[in-house]
Design an enzyme around this catalytic site. Structure first.
Site, PDB file in Angstrom:
ATOM      1  CG  PHE A 164     -25.426 -15.411  -3.110  1.00 55.01           C
ATOM      2  CD1 PHE A 164     -25.937 -14.600  -4.119  1.00 55.01           C
ATOM      3  CD2 PHE A 164     -25.680 -15.070  -1.787  1.00 55.01           C
ATOM      4  CE1 PHE A 164     -26.686 -13.466  -3.816  1.00 55.01           C
ATOM      5  CE2 PHE A 164     -26.424 -13.933  -1.479  1.00 55.01           C
ATOM      6  CZ  PHE A 164     -26.929 -13.136  -2.501  1.00 55.01           C
ATOM      7  CG  LEU A 207     -24.574 -11.173   1.919  1.00 55.26           C
ATOM      8  CD1 LEU A 207     -24.290  -9.835   1.247  1.00 55.26           C
ATOM      9  CD2 LEU A 207     -26.097 -11.397   1.989  1.00 55.26           C
ATOM     10  CB  SER A 208     -22.111 -14.810   5.345  1.00 62.33           C
ATOM     11  OG  SER A 208     -23.477 -14.986   5.114  1.00 62.33           O
ATOM     12  CD  GLU A 247     -30.914 -18.863   0.676  1.00 60.55           C
ATOM     13  OE1 GLU A 247     -31.946 -18.251   0.356  1.00 60.55           O
ATOM     14  OE2 GLU A 247     -30.286 -19.606  -0.091  1.00 60.55           O
ATOM     15  CD  GLU A 282     -36.416 -14.595  -6.860  1.00 62.64           C
ATOM     16  OE1 GLU A 282     -36.587 -13.447  -7.281  1.00 62.64           O
ATOM     17  OE2 GLU A 282     -36.492 -15.610  -7.567  1.00 62.64           O
ATOM     18  CB  SER A 342     -28.168 -11.872  11.537  1.00 63.55           C
ATOM     19  OG  SER A 342     -28.290 -13.227  11.892  1.00 63.55           O
ATOM     20  CG  ASN A 382     -34.373 -15.246  16.766  1.00 56.48           C
ATOM     21  OD1 ASN A 382     -35.361 -15.944  16.957  1.00 56.48           O
ATOM     22  ND2 ASN A 382     -33.451 -15.017  17.686  1.00 56.48           N
TER      23      ASN A 382
HETATM   24  C1  LIG Z   1     -23.883 -24.504   5.908  1.00 58.95           C
HETATM   25  C2  LIG Z   1     -23.971 -23.037   5.673  1.00 58.95           C
HETATM   26  C3  LIG Z   1     -24.029 -22.548   4.390  1.00 58.95           C
HETATM   27  C4  LIG Z   1     -24.083 -21.175   4.156  1.00 58.95           C
HETATM   28  N1  LIG Z   1     -24.076 -20.707   2.871  1.00 58.95           N
HETATM   29  C5  LIG Z   1     -23.939 -19.377   2.654  1.00 58.95           C
HETATM   30  C6  LIG Z   1     -23.733 -18.870   1.335  1.00 58.95           C
HETATM   31  O1  LIG Z   1     -23.708 -19.626   0.359  1.00 58.95           O
HETATM   32  N2  LIG Z   1     -23.573 -17.552   1.168  1.00 58.95           N
HETATM   33  C7  LIG Z   1     -23.581 -16.684   2.218  1.00 58.95           C
HETATM   34  O2  LIG Z   1     -23.434 -15.504   1.988  1.00 58.95           O
HETATM   35  N3  LIG Z   1     -23.772 -17.118   3.475  1.00 58.95           N
HETATM   36  C8  LIG Z   1     -23.952 -18.444   3.719  1.00 58.95           C
HETATM   37  N4  LIG Z   1     -24.103 -18.912   5.008  1.00 58.95           N
HETATM   38  C9  LIG Z   1     -24.115 -17.954   6.099  1.00 58.95           C
HETATM   39  C10 LIG Z   1     -25.486 -17.829   6.751  1.00 58.95           C
HETATM   40  O3  LIG Z   1     -26.356 -17.146   5.924  1.00 58.95           O
HETATM   41  C11 LIG Z   1     -25.293 -17.173   8.106  1.00 58.95           C
HETATM   42  O4  LIG Z   1     -24.703 -18.135   8.936  1.00 58.95           O
HETATM   43  C12 LIG Z   1     -26.585 -16.687   8.689  1.00 58.95           C
HETATM   44  O5  LIG Z   1     -27.028 -15.570   7.994  1.00 58.95           O
HETATM   45  C13 LIG Z   1     -26.464 -16.355  10.167  1.00 58.95           C
HETATM   46  O6  LIG Z   1     -25.388 -15.548  10.439  1.00 58.95           O
HETATM   47  P1  LIG Z   1     -24.365 -15.906  11.632  1.00 58.95           P
HETATM   48  O7  LIG Z   1     -23.958 -17.289  11.417  1.00 58.95           O
HETATM   49  O8  LIG Z   1     -23.321 -14.870  11.640  1.00 58.95           O
HETATM   50  O9  LIG Z   1     -25.231 -15.833  12.927  1.00 58.95           O
HETATM   51  P2  LIG Z   1     -25.471 -14.554  13.821  1.00 58.95           P
HETATM   52  O10 LIG Z   1     -25.965 -13.444  12.982  1.00 58.95           O
HETATM   53  O11 LIG Z   1     -24.268 -14.312  14.643  1.00 58.95           O
HETATM   54  O12 LIG Z   1     -26.633 -15.042  14.751  1.00 58.95           O
HETATM   55  C14 LIG Z   1     -26.458 -15.780  15.962  1.00 58.95           C
HETATM   56  C15 LIG Z   1     -27.793 -15.866  16.664  1.00 58.95           C
HETATM   57  O13 LIG Z   1     -28.257 -14.561  16.974  1.00 58.95           O
HETATM   58  C16 LIG Z   1     -29.554 -14.361  16.490  1.00 58.95           C
HETATM   59  N5  LIG Z   1     -29.740 -12.980  16.074  1.00 58.95           N
HETATM   60  C17 LIG Z   1     -28.895 -12.237  15.308  1.00 58.95           C
HETATM   61  N6  LIG Z   1     -29.421 -11.024  15.107  1.00 58.95           N
HETATM   62  C18 LIG Z   1     -30.607 -10.994  15.723  1.00 58.95           C
HETATM   63  C19 LIG Z   1     -31.631 -10.022  15.873  1.00 58.95           C
HETATM   64  N7  LIG Z   1     -31.545  -8.825  15.293  1.00 58.95           N
HETATM   65  N8  LIG Z   1     -32.738 -10.349  16.579  1.00 58.95           N
HETATM   66  C20 LIG Z   1     -32.857 -11.568  17.171  1.00 58.95           C
HETATM   67  N9  LIG Z   1     -31.934 -12.514  17.058  1.00 58.95           N
HETATM   68  C21 LIG Z   1     -30.812 -12.243  16.347  1.00 58.95           C
HETATM   69  C22 LIG Z   1     -29.668 -15.309  15.325  1.00 58.95           C
HETATM   70  O14 LIG Z   1     -31.024 -15.645  15.045  1.00 58.95           O
HETATM   71  C23 LIG Z   1     -28.874 -16.498  15.813  1.00 58.95           C
HETATM   72  O15 LIG Z   1     -29.695 -17.307  16.583  1.00 58.95           O
HETATM   73  C24 LIG Z   1     -24.089 -20.279   5.252  1.00 58.95           C
HETATM   74  C25 LIG Z   1     -24.048 -20.789   6.533  1.00 58.95           C
HETATM   75  C26 LIG Z   1     -23.962 -22.140   6.768  1.00 58.95           C
HETATM   76  C27 LIG Z   1     -23.862 -22.615   8.164  1.00 58.95           C
END
Ligand SMILES: Cc1cc2nc3c(=O)[nH]c(=O)nc-3n(C[C@H](O)[C@H](O)[C@H](O)COP(=O)(O)OP(=O)(O)OC[C@H]3O[C@@H](n4cnc5c(N)ncnc54)[C@H](O)[C@@H]3O)c2cc1C
Lengths: 267, 404
Positions: B144, B146-147, B383, B261, B153, B387
């Site tokens: 999947f 997306l990121s 997922e 979900e 986030s 926060n």
């Molecule tokens: C092992 C692993 C597997 C993954 N698998 C998938 C996958 O299969 N498919 C996929 O699409 N993605 C996947 N991801 C991505 C994952 O969903 C993202 O890492 C996650 O959504 C967080 O995004 P980021 O890492 O860019 O953190 P950021 O968004 O940069 O966040 C950094 C910090 O800022 C905080 N923050 C950000 N925005 C806000 C806000 N509005 N208010 C308060 N705090 C905030 C966050 O809580 C966090 O503490 C995976 C990640 C990992 C590490």
């Protein structure tokens, strides 16, 4: 004209067999059994599952069919047990049995081997089974009797403690684990075969088969519908825990062992 | 009247059609059978491989085949597509049981079921289902995607572009942290068909690995190391029109819906993980003697066990409740966020404490207790970070209380 099923059978002169697998719902083998304070029974509120020897019997029936699709016509699981024993039948169906018979008795009623054997005989006479594959004993009562009694009641061959089983030309060939080695016996079907631990390693049901098992038929029979009673002939007078094992002691050398054993007056 | 209600209640209970007053953790006979069967699989086929898979950062093919053979890779998929045709709760139970033994295997199964297969079940056209679901239930793993490097986030700020051509689209962009990507054959890729439309341009595409999906990098991680997480490059990857999932411009809806979900799945992974760590450490404390007594018999230890056990139970109830709400077709977004938030928090706390309960032994890699703690950290990130879950819950609070 299309060949009918009966014609086909005759043409190939093969013997189809119907297998009956009696199973019992027991306290799960991994549960630590605790004696009730009244000393008359054990705590039954714990996890239950199929008697492990019966699981081996179900597995063997399925393997007979997998090895030779034409050999086994049907596999029927049967249990004499409480309402909850239906779950155990479902497990047998999920493993691969085709249908099941549930002879329902009260929750507290732990039916004795002779009564179970009579019940099995009743259904064998009714539905005709050429092979009965069953556990050598249930791990709760450890009676090791039902298979033997059934063979007696039916006046047919029995091979107990099977560690391998072959069926060919209307005969069963069974290797038995006996003191001091292996014994191979052969006899005509119908026959009662009881399973030992090394016959096979039972599979765990796959999820699609668990779902399919929901649609397989379970015939429910009340104990009062049988032409004989299932009352126990024995009363449990007392159940006691095994003696507590006292802890061992670690020693550093052979000399120490000898020394300690002398101290305890063992040598 | 009251009598009547009581009588009807007991009729329902007996008939097992509807259990109005059963406890949250009451399971149906098939659910118990599934749980048993996954437990046996995990014990016999996965447990002996956990350490080696973690150290080598590699998922065993053998484990993957077991998951397919046991029907755990299409739990809710119809049997006409070779699926198990079971329930959402069964998915949750399977993920939980797997996580008790290995959270890496658990997430592989989780993503494949709750994200990939569910998108096909809910949004794919019939021909798409007929083509892909039998593959996904038989031997092809899904991812999947997306990121992206610049959108985590803030997922809908994604920059992967889908440019329309005569009979399809050309995809260009980079996806980041994609679970299962090293093993997957089928990729659900979110891309924008028209950035000027903002999130309304986001569209979900089905992409086959051999259409040009490139793995740019496999990440090295703190935990769930056997689960692959990769950076993917899409350089002029052509996809046909019939590879659009659902409708053009509906990608954001699919993502929101599925991740809601999906979070219950991550909560299940986390409660399984907490139980796995607990079950590894606590028995040891009754063996280990210090000051002439089993260390687990000191009150300081016992209270810690009791507290952790209660937290696990609470997280389990949140998780099962969210799953049952979903099955009943009731709103569950807030409850799913709560379950994922709380379960990931207690999983980390319990697995961390479990290391200490086992003392020096807990700190060594050999016993596998520390692995649960390393694996737990991801629960607060993917997922939706903690926060983001709190923000979701807070939105519901504000909706409810702001106009009073
Ligand atoms: C092992 C692993 C597997 C993954 N698998 C998938 C996958 O299969 N498919 C996929 O699409 N993605 C996947 N991801 C991505 C994952 O969903 C993202 O890492 C996650 O959504 C967080 O995004 P980021 O890492 O860019 O953190 P950021 O968004 O940069 O966040 C950094 C910090 O800022 C905080 N923050 C950000 N925005 C806000 C806000 N509005 N208010 C308060 N705090 C905030 C966050 O809580 C966090 O503490 C995976 C990640 C990992 C590490």
């Amino acid at each position: 004209m299309f060949p009918t099923r009966a014609n086909l059978l005759r043409a190939s002169s093969r013997v189809d067999i119907n297998v009956l697998v009696p199973i019992k719902r027991c306290i799960d083998y991994a549960v630590k059994v605790r004696v009730n304070p009244d000393g008359k029974g054990v705590d039954n509120t714990v996890k239950h599952s199929m008697n492990p020897f019966d699981e081996i019997a179900v597995e063997e029936a399925i393997r007979l069919r997998e090895k030779n699709k034409d050999l086994v016509d049907s596999i029927t699981a049967i249990t004499v047990g409480p309402q909850k024993a239906q779950d155990t039948l479902r497990t047998a169906l999920a493993m691969g049995a085709d249908k099941a018979i549930h002879v329902q008795v009260g929750d507290q009623h732990n039916v004795e081997p002779l009564q179970v054997a009579k019940t099995l005989k009743h259904f064998i006479n009714r539905d005709k089974f050429e092979l009965v594959l069953m556990g050598k004993q249930a791990i709760d009562g450890d009676e090791n009797a039902t298979g033997q009694m059934l063979a007696g009641l039916l006046d047919c061959g029995q091979a107990t403690f099977a560690s391998s089983l072959q069926i060919a030309d209307g005969k069963a060939t069974v290797t038995r684990e006996i003191d001091g080695g292996l014994e191979t016996v052969q006899g005509n079907l119908p026959m009662i075969v009881t399973t030992d631990l090394r016959l096979n390693e039972p599979r765990y049901a796959s999820l699609p088969n668990i779902m399919k098992a929901k649609k397989k038929p379970i015939e429910s029979v009340k104990e009062t519908e049988l032409p004989f009673d299932l009352k126990n002939r024995l009363e449990t007078v007392k159940v006691a825990e095994p003696a507590q094992r006292t802890g061992g002691q670690k020693v550093d050398s052979v000399d120490d062992v000898v020394q300690k054993m002398k101290e305890k007056g063992l040598i | 009247m009251l009598n009547n209600i009581i009588r009807r209640g007991s009729y329902f209970i007996r008939s097992n059609k509807f259990r109005p007053f059963s406890s949250l953790s009451s399971l149906s006979a098939d659910e118990i059978m599934l749980q048993d069967s996954v437990r046996k699989l995990a014990q016999s086929a996965i447990s002996p491989k956990v350490r080696e898979m973690d150290e080598s950062e590699h998922m065993s093919n053998d484990v993957i085949s077991h998951l397919f053979n046991q029907g755990l890779m299409g739990i809710e998929v119809d049997s006409q597509f070779n699926g198990s045709e079971s329930s959402f709760m069964s998915v949750i139970l399977a993920i939980e049981e797997l996580a008790k033994v290995d959270p890496s295997v658990s997430v592989l199964c989780d993503v494949h079921n709750t994200l990939v297969c569910t998108v096909f079940n809910k949004y794919a056209t019939d021909p798409q289902k007929e083509l892909y679901l039998p593959q996904l239930t038989t031997d092809k793993i899904g991812s999947f995607c997306l990121s992206e490097p610049a959108s985590g986030s803030d997922a809908f700020a994604l920059q992967t572009k889908a440019t329309k051509t005569d009979n399809g689209y050309i995809l260009n962009g980079t996806k980041m942290w994609i679970t299962n990507a090293a093993e997957a054959q089928v990729f659900l890729v979110f891309a924008n068909v028209d950035p000027s439309l903002g999130y309304k341009g986001i569209t979900c595409f089905i992409v086959d690995k051999d259409q040009g999906v490139q793995i740019a990098k496999k990440e090295q991680k703190l935990g769930i190391r056997a689960s692959s997480t990769c950076v993917l490059n899409f350089d002029d990857v052509f996809v046909r029109d019939d590879q659009v999932m659902g409708q053009v411009g509906k990608g954001y809806k699919i993502a929101i819906d599925i991740l809601n979900e999906g979070r219950i799945g991550i909560a299940a992974q986390m409660i399984g993980l907490a139980q796995g760590a607990f079950a590894k450490a606590v028995p040891y404390t009754y063996q280990r003697k210090q000051f002439g007594k089993a260390v687990g018999e000191f009150q300081g230890m016992q209270f810690a066990f009791a507290d952790a056990h209660t937290q696990i139970e609470a997280a389990k109830l949140l998780t099962y409740n969210a799953a049952r709400l979903k099955e009943e077709g009731k709103p569950f977004t807030k409850e799913a966020a709560m379950a994922k938030y709380y379960a990931s928090r207690i999983a980390q706390a319990v697995s961390g404490d479990a290391i200490e309960w086992a003392g020096g032994v807990g700190f060594t890699r050999e016993t596998g207790i520390e692995k649960f703690w390393r694996d737990s950290k991801i629960g607060a990130i993917y997922e939706g970070t903690t926060n983001i879950q709190l923000a979701t819950i807070a939105k519901f609070i504000q909706r409810e209380y702001s106009d009073m």
